[in-house]
Design a protein around this motif. Structure first.
Motif, mmCIF file in Angstrom:
data_model
loop_
_atom_site.group_PDB
_atom_site.id
_atom_site.type_symbol
_atom_site.label_atom_id
_atom_site.label_comp_id
_atom_site.label_asym_id
_atom_site.label_seq_id
_atom_site.Cartn_x
_atom_site.Cartn_y
_atom_site.Cartn_z
ATOM 1 N N GLN A 1 95.081 44.906 -16.303
ATOM 2 C CA GLN A 1 95.921 45.154 -17.472
ATOM 3 C C GLN A 1 96.411 46.594 -17.395
ATOM 4 O OE1 GLN A 1 94.009 44.740 -21.299
ATOM 5 N NE2 GLN A 1 95.728 45.685 -22.387
ATOM 6 N N VAL A 2 97.714 46.772 -17.378
ATOM 7 C CA VAL A 2 98.309 48.100 -17.242
ATOM 8 C C VAL A 2 98.771 48.594 -18.611
ATOM 9 C CG1 VAL A 2 100.251 49.399 -16.307
ATOM 10 C CG2 VAL A 2 98.978 47.806 -14.840
ATOM 11 N N ARG B 1 103.500 47.116 -11.473
ATOM 12 C CA ARG B 1 103.631 45.718 -11.015
ATOM 13 C C ARG B 1 102.558 45.361 -9.995
ATOM 14 N NH1 ARG B 1 109.242 46.758 -11.534
ATOM 15 N NH2 ARG B 1 109.408 47.420 -9.359
ATOM 16 N N ILE B 2 102.294 46.275 -9.061
ATOM 17 C CA ILE B 2 101.280 45.995 -8.046
ATOM 18 C C ILE B 2 99.907 45.811 -8.680
ATOM 19 C CG2 ILE B 2 99.976 47.098 -6.174
ATOM 20 C CD1 ILE B 2 102.608 48.104 -5.060
ATOM 21 N N LEU B 3 99.571 46.665 -9.652
ATOM 22 C CA LEU B 3 98.275 46.532 -10.315
ATOM 23 C C LEU B 3 98.200 45.246 -11.133
ATOM 24 C CD1 LEU B 3 97.718 50.247 -11.381
ATOM 25 C CD2 LEU B 3 96.429 48.969 -9.671
ATOM 26 N N GLU B 4 99.280 44.898 -11.798
ATOM 27 C CA GLU B 4 99.291 43.645 -12.556
ATOM 28 C C GLU B 4 99.142 42.443 -11.635
ATOM 29 O OE1 GLU B 4 102.012 45.043 -16.389
ATOM 30 O OE2 GLU B 4 102.972 44.168 -14.625
ATOM 31 N N LEU C 1 95.321 53.102 -17.265
ATOM 32 C CA LEU C 1 96.457 53.878 -17.747
ATOM 33 C C LEU C 1 97.309 54.293 -16.556
ATOM 34 C CD1 LEU C 1 94.837 53.991 -20.404
ATOM 35 C CD2 LEU C 1 95.392 56.424 -20.559
ATOM 36 N N VAL C 2 98.614 53.958 -16.617
ATOM 37 C CA VAL C 2 99.546 54.232 -15.520
ATOM 38 C C VAL C 2 100.767 54.944 -16.081
ATOM 39 C CG1 VAL C 2 101.013 53.183 -13.738
ATOM 40 C CG2 VAL C 2 98.748 52.217 -14.219
ATOM 41 N N ASN C 3 101.308 55.864 -15.319
ATOM 42 C CA ASN C 3 102.509 56.575 -15.748
ATOM 43 C C ASN C 3 103.655 55.584 -15.948
ATOM 44 O OD1 ASN C 3 104.698 58.362 -16.074
ATOM 45 N ND2 ASN C 3 103.741 59.866 -14.734
ATOM 46 N N ASP C 4 104.309 55.659 -17.100
ATOM 47 C CA ASP C 4 105.397 54.711 -17.368
ATOM 48 C C ASP C 4 106.627 54.969 -16.499
ATOM 49 O OD1 ASP C 4 106.624 56.915 -18.536
ATOM 50 O OD2 ASP C 4 106.713 56.064 -20.558
ATOM 51 N N ALA C 5 106.638 56.080 -15.770
ATOM 52 C CA ALA C 5 107.728 56.354 -14.832
ATOM 53 C C ALA C 5 107.547 55.631 -13.504
ATOM 54 C CB ALA C 5 107.842 57.855 -14.578
ATOM 55 N N CYS C 6 106.459 54.872 -13.369
ATOM 56 C CA CYS C 6 106.140 54.206 -12.101
ATOM 57 C C CYS C 6 105.997 52.701 -12.291
ATOM 58 C CB CYS C 6 104.857 54.776 -11.515
ATOM 59 S SG CYS C 6 104.949 56.525 -11.177
ATOM 60 N N PRO C 7 107.098 51.992 -12.601
ATOM 61 C CA PRO C 7 106.988 50.540 -12.789
ATOM 62 C C PRO C 7 106.549 49.811 -11.530
ATOM 63 C CG PRO C 7 109.286 51.230 -12.698
ATOM 64 C CD PRO C 7 108.463 52.480 -12.781
ATOM 65 N N GLU C 8 106.847 50.396 -10.360
ATOM 66 C CA GLU C 8 106.443 49.747 -9.104
ATOM 67 C C GLU C 8 104.922 49.699 -8.982
ATOM 68 O OE1 GLU C 8 110.185 52.268 -8.625
ATOM 69 O OE2 GLU C 8 108.116 52.642 -9.263
ATOM 70 N N LEU C 9 104.265 50.792 -9.343
ATOM 71 C CA LEU C 9 102.802 50.827 -9.312
ATOM 72 C C LEU C 9 102.225 49.880 -10.355
ATOM 73 C CD1 LEU C 9 100.096 51.971 -8.386
ATOM 74 C CD2 LEU C 9 100.457 53.921 -9.928
ATOM 75 N N ALA D 1 99.215 51.944 -3.011
ATOM 76 C CA ALA D 1 100.255 52.344 -3.958
ATOM 77 C C ALA D 1 101.624 52.319 -3.287
ATOM 78 C CB ALA D 1 99.961 53.744 -4.489
ATOM 79 N N PRO D 2 102.667 51.990 -4.026
ATOM 80 C CA PRO D 2 104.013 51.994 -3.443
ATOM 81 C C PRO D 2 104.474 53.415 -3.157
ATOM 82 C CG PRO D 2 104.138 51.671 -5.815
ATOM 83 C CD PRO D 2 102.673 51.637 -5.464
ATOM 84 N N GLU D 3 105.405 53.538 -2.221
ATOM 85 C CA GLU D 3 105.994 54.842 -1.955
ATOM 86 C C GLU D 3 106.729 55.319 -3.203
ATOM 87 O OE1 GLU D 3 106.009 56.937 0.877
ATOM 88 O OE2 GLU D 3 104.275 55.638 1.231
#
Length: 381
Positions: A347-348, A339-342, A329-337, A293-295
Motif C-alpha cells: 500500500q503506497v 506503481r512498482i511497489l503497488e 510512504l513514497v514521494n508523490d513526485a515518483c509515480p513510477e516507483l 527502483a525505476p530510473e
C-alpha cells in the motif's frame, strides 16, 4: 512508551521527524566536500548544474557560505509538516526536536568552527538499536552537537527505561579524515580536496559514522564501510553491542549512507537501486526478493538555477519510510516507483517532498523511528 525499534518495517508506533526551521546555508569546508564528494563532482546529467569553482569552493581551508534561497526553505517546511500530518493520520505518535535559534550561528571546538544546521536529517545523528539510542559521531563539522536538539526526547525514553549512550566525539582536525575514498573515486571532486593541514590537536584518523549507514534487521545490523573512519566506528559498535546484535560489514556499498541504495521493506524483501547491490550484502540476504527502483525521470525533480547546490543523488527517492510491512510512504513526485511497489502488493501513501536534492534527504533521512512492534528476530539464519 518504551524505546523499541529493531527493524525498518514492523508497525510504526512512535517516530522523530526533523525540522528545517532557520536552515540558512551550507558551509563549504573540508568535511562538507569530503562527505558530499559523490554529488559535488562535475557531472553531465541532464538536470545537474555545473558548479562555479570560483563561486563556491573553499580555498586554503577557509569556509565559504552557500546561501539557500528562501523559497526552497519555505516549501521544505511545508513538506515536512505534511509528513508529520500524514504520520499522525496513520496513528503514529510524532516527536519533534528543539528548533535552531537563529542567534546560534556557529559551533566552535578546540580545532575549528562551523555554522550550525538544524536537526533535519535526524536518521544520521543517532542509531536506535532495540531498547538503546546511540548518538553517533558526525562526519560533518556543522552537525557536531546536533543530537543536543533531540536531548529532551532521548531523556524521556531514558526515564522509561531505555539505554542511552554516545559514541566518542572526534576532534575532527583535517588530519582526522580518511580521504582514500575520495582520492580513488573516478572523476574526482568538483574542486581538488586540499592536503590536510597539520594542527596541534592532531591525533590521527578518528571514528566518524552516521546512523543512516546502518540497515536494521532484527538482531542483525548491516553497516556500510567506505573508509577507515567508518571502520573504526564499526569496531566500537561491535564491541558495544556484543552479545545483543550481529554486525555485518558492507564494503563501499556507497560513500556513506546506505538508505538511498537499499531499504528493507519487510522480512525477505528489499527496495534497491539496482541488483548489483546484492553483491555487497551478507550472503544470507542475496536470495531476498529485490524490488528494483525505476530510473529517475527528468520531471521527478524541480528545475534549479545554476547556482543551486544539490547534495543528494538522483536516487534519493529510494529513501522511503515503511509504516508497516505492507505500507510505505513514497514521494508523490515518483509515480513510477509507486506503481512498482503497488504491483508488489504494498500500500503506497504518496507524500509531497520537493527539495530533497537541495537538503540531502528523503523520508527515511528525515525520520528516526523510536518505537516499532518488532523485536530481535533472527531473519538471516
Amino acid at each position: 512508551m518504551q524505546l523499541n525499534s529493531y527493524d525498518e518495517w514492523s508497525k510504526l508506533k512512535e517516530v522523530v521527524v526533523g525540522t528545517a526551521i532557520n536552515y540558512a546555508a551550507h558551509d563549504r569546508e573540508l568535511s562538507f566536500d569530503l562527505f558530499f564528494h559523490d554529488n559535488l563532482k562535475v557531472r553531465s546529467e541532464w538536470y545537474y548544474p555545473r558548479l562555479s569553482t570560483a563561486a563556491v569552493s573553499a580555498q586554503d581551508g577557509e569556509r565559504v557560505r552557500h546561501r539557500i534561497k528562501q523559497r526552497y526553505l519555505d516549501e521544505l517546511n511545508e513538506d515536512v509538516e505534511g509528513i508529520v500530518d500524514t504520520l499522525r493520520t496513520l496513528n503514529v505518535t510524532v516527536h519533534r526536536p528543539m528548533t535552531l535559534d537563529p542567534s546560534t550561528a556557529e559551533v566552535r571546538t578546540l580545532a575549528w568552527s562551523a555554522a550550525v544546521v538544524p536537526p533535519l536529517n535526524v536518521r544520521d545523528i543517532a542509531l536506535v538499536a532495540g531498547d538503546e539510542v546511540i548518538e553517533t559521531p558526525p562526519m560533518l563539522r556543522s552537525r557536531y552537537f546536533e543530537t543536543q536538539f533531540l536531548k529532551p526526547i532521548f531523556a524521556s525514553y531514558f526515564k522509561e527505561g531505555a539505554r542511552w549512550s554516545a559514541m566518542p566525539r572526534p576532534l575532527m582536525t583535517d588530519g582526522s579524515f580518511d580521504r582514500s575514498y575520495v582520492l580513488s573515486t573516478t572523476g574526482g571532486p568538483t574542486e581538488p580536496i586540499p592536503h590536510p593541514k597539520t594542527h596541534c590537536y592532531d591525533v590521527g584518523l578518528e571514528m566518524m559514522w552516521d546512523g543512516a549507514q546502518c540497515l536494521r534487521l532484527g538482531r542483525d545490523l548491516v553497516v556500510n564501510i567506505a573508509n577507515e573512519n567508518h571502520a573504526m566506528a564499526c569496531d566500537w559498535l561491535e564491541r558495544h553491542l556484543e552479545g545483543r546484535f550481529r554486525i555485518h560489514r558492507a564494503s563501499k556499498l556507497s560513500d556513506s549512507h546506505i538508505d538511498s541504495m537499499v531499504i528493507a521493506l519487510a522480512p525477505g524483501r528489499l527496495l534497491v537501486r539496482s541488483r548489483a547491490v546484492a553483491d555487497y550484502l551478507p550472503k544470507e540476504m542475496r536470495n531476498w526478493d529485490m524490488i528494483v527502483a525505476p530510473e529517475p525521470a527528468k520531471n521527478n525533480f524541480p528545475i534549479y538555477d545554476d547556482d543551486d547546490l544539490l547534495l543528494s543523488s538522483l536516487y534519493i527517492d529510494v529513501n522511503v519510510l515503511s509504516v508497516a510491512s505492507d505500507v510505505v510512504l513514497v514521494n508523490d513526485a515518483c509515480p513510477e516507483l509507486a506503481r512498482i511497489l503497488e504491483q508488489n502488493r504494498f500500500q503506497v501513501i504518496p507524500v509531497r517532498h520537493r527539495h530533497r536534492r537541495i537538503f540531502g534527504g528523503g523520508f527515511h533521512c528525515f525520520t528516526l523511528d523510536t518505537v516499532r512492534e518488532g523485536g530481535p528476530e533472527d531473519y538471516l539464519s
